[in-house]
Design an enzyme around this catalytic site. Sequence first.
Site, PDB file in Angstrom:
ATOM      1  N   THR A  43       0.819  -1.212   0.000  1.00  0.00           N
ATOM      2  CA  THR A  43       0.000   0.000   0.000  1.00  0.00           C
ATOM      3  C   THR A  43       0.853   1.263   0.000  1.00  0.00           C
ATOM      4  OG1 THR A  43      -1.808  -1.156   1.083  1.00  0.00           O
ATOM      5  CG2 THR A  43      -1.786   1.229   1.344  1.00  0.00           C
ATOM      6  N   THR A  67       1.705  -4.365   4.318  1.00  0.00           N
ATOM      7  CA  THR A  67       1.582  -4.694   5.741  1.00  0.00           C
ATOM      8  C   THR A  67       0.992  -6.094   5.997  1.00  0.00           C
ATOM      9  OG1 THR A  67      -0.593  -3.651   5.902  1.00  0.00           O
ATOM     10  CG2 THR A  67       1.320  -2.260   6.396  1.00  0.00           C
TER      11      THR A  67
END
Length: 322
Positions: free
Chosen positions: A14, A86
């Site tokens: 991201t 993540t």
Amino acid sequence: MTIKKILVLHTGGTISMHEDQDGDVETGLNNPLIDVKMAIPNVDLTVESIFNLPSEHIGPEHMLQLQRRILAADNAFDGVVITHGTDTLEETSFFLDSTLSVDFPIVMTGAMRSSNELGSDGLYNYHSALRVAANEASRNRGVLVVMNDEIHAARFVTKTHTTNVATFGSPISGTMGLLTKRQIIFFYDLPKRRVLPVAHVQKSIPVLKAYAGMDGQLLELLAASNIDGMVIEALGAGNLSKEAATGVGYLLSRNIPVVIVSRSFNGVAEPVYDYLGGGVQLEREGVIFATSINGQKARLKLLIGLDNQLNTHELHDYLHQL
Ligand code: ASP
């Protein structure tokens, strides 16, 4: 003033993605972080885009590639920063922590909001990771994860929230350190860990979560397949239903190592209960208890232990160590 040389390895996630007009988050052709100029005093950056992948597309082969890139740097750097998605960041950080014995800091970071989203945390976290990597006090601490002004040890960190920017936590050990505007503060040192080399990562080691009423069917099927090992996220301190315990027996009778962790979010798995399916009986049968790590990390640890051809007794010791 000495200049700190930092190697930055971008891998995607991201932090490198952007939101399209529909609000969907996607990976672009190029990683926008490559062109970002980070002004940190007395820091000289060497920046590489080693992958541009969502972290769900990253597996042990990629982790090994990262590990080899860092080894190839051969101490030419004072620190390494890795940006990463993540979702599997805790696994890559754990793999590197378990297989790299270097004194310079290796700091991983990511973001929960992509590069063009309101309140994007990417550049801030990247900047924080660079600050930690350039800090003398970060040396000899293994791999660190830096997000949201916090420093976590790869060994204990886990993603705790699907969307919150404060997603990373270390439920067992607590936050290892903090970044403030002017300081980097470490609260504690970790116990020594055992670092092993790794050459091959192509092992089949599934992770299964235990539940009330679990039967042994799947375990029996797995015992008849070609798996190299098995991790079970067991109940509480490390217990299983009677039927699942019987299923574990099939695996053990075929010399397939079975590692137990807890499905509980916090705490240590250890043999306490002495009845069918209880941890004491499971351990007596040959099950290995992994102390203080979750299923996804125990899987990597078993993989590394098996690649080092540790025997049953050594595997017990290795997985038992913090
Ligand atoms: N799905 C994303 C990834 O892991 C999530 C993130 O980076 O925060 O690549």
